[in-house]
Scaffold this motif. Structure first.
Motif, short mmCIF file in Angstrom:
data_model
loop_
_atom_site.label_atom_id
_atom_site.label_comp_id
_atom_site.label_asym_id
_atom_site.label_seq_id
_atom_site.Cartn_x
_atom_site.Cartn_y
_atom_site.Cartn_z
N GLY A 1 31.15 9.33 -25.70
CA GLY A 1 30.19 9.90 -24.76
C GLY A 1 28.77 9.80 -25.25
O GLY A 1 27.85 9.45 -24.50
N LEU A 2 28.54 10.08 -26.52
CA LEU A 2 27.19 9.97 -27.09
C LEU A 2 26.72 8.52 -27.11
O LEU A 2 25.54 8.24 -26.83
N ALA A 3 27.62 7.59 -27.39
CA ALA A 3 27.25 6.17 -27.36
C ALA A 3 26.89 5.74 -25.94
O ALA A 3 25.92 4.98 -25.74
N LEU A 4 27.62 6.23 -24.95
CA LEU A 4 27.32 5.88 -23.56
C LEU A 4 25.97 6.47 -23.12
O LEU A 4 25.22 5.83 -22.39
N VAL A 5 25.65 7.66 -23.57
CA VAL A 5 24.35 8.26 -23.25
C VAL A 5 23.24 7.46 -23.92
O VAL A 5 22.18 7.23 -23.31
N LEU A 6 23.46 6.99 -25.14
CA LEU A 6 22.46 6.16 -25.82
C LEU A 6 22.26 4.84 -25.09
O LEU A 6 21.11 4.41 -24.86
N VAL A 7 23.33 4.20 -24.67
CA VAL A 7 23.22 2.95 -23.90
C VAL A 7 22.53 3.22 -22.56
O VAL A 7 21.71 2.42 -22.11
N SER A 8 22.81 4.36 -21.96
CA SER A 8 22.16 4.73 -20.71
C SER A 8 20.65 4.84 -20.90
O SER A 8 19.87 4.37 -20.07
N TYR A 9 20.23 5.44 -21.99
CA TYR A 9 18.80 5.56 -22.27
C TYR A 9 18.17 4.20 -22.50
O TYR A 9 17.11 3.90 -21.95
N LEU A 10 18.83 3.36 -23.28
CA LEU A 10 18.26 2.04 -23.58
C LEU A 10 18.19 1.15 -22.35
O LEU A 10 17.21 0.44 -22.15
N VAL A 11 19.21 1.20 -21.50
CA VAL A 11 19.23 0.34 -20.32
C VAL A 11 18.43 0.94 -19.17
O VAL A 11 17.64 0.27 -18.54
#
Length: 94
Positions: A9-19
């Motif tokens: 979940g934290l990795a997906l939130v990080l990818v969400s921020y970057l993208v």
């Protein structure tokens, strides 16, 4: 508490921020850059409409334990993916 699901979940939130915010569409695999009309909107849609809700749901589900958790996560993921896929193909493709 499921630490593996929390990390995902934290990795997906990080990818969400970057993208979604930083517009780093190179993180998205499998699309032809020449066919996309607006790469900024692609980043916003995929980052904030797919990765962010999926990441938040994964984080919430890492704290809560209930029956059929995996099935519900897969159904939510497929619904989000379908909505984003249809939107991108209808609005952003030439």
């Amino acid at each position: 508490m499921d630490y593996g699901l929390l990390m995902i979940g934290l990795a997906l939130v990080l990818v969400s921020y970057l993208v979604g915010v930083k517009k780093q569409t190179w993180l998205l695999a499998g699309f032809n850059e020449k066919m996309i009309k607006n790469k900024s909107l692609l980043g916003t849609v995929s980052g904030l409409l797919f990765f962010l809700p999926l990441g938040l749901i994964a984080i919430i589900n890492s704290y809560i334990d209930y029956a059929h958790e995996g099935t519900i996560l897969v159904v939510i993921m497929l619904v989000l993916l379908t909505v984003v896929y249809v939107f991108i193909n209808r609005r952003l493709m030439d």
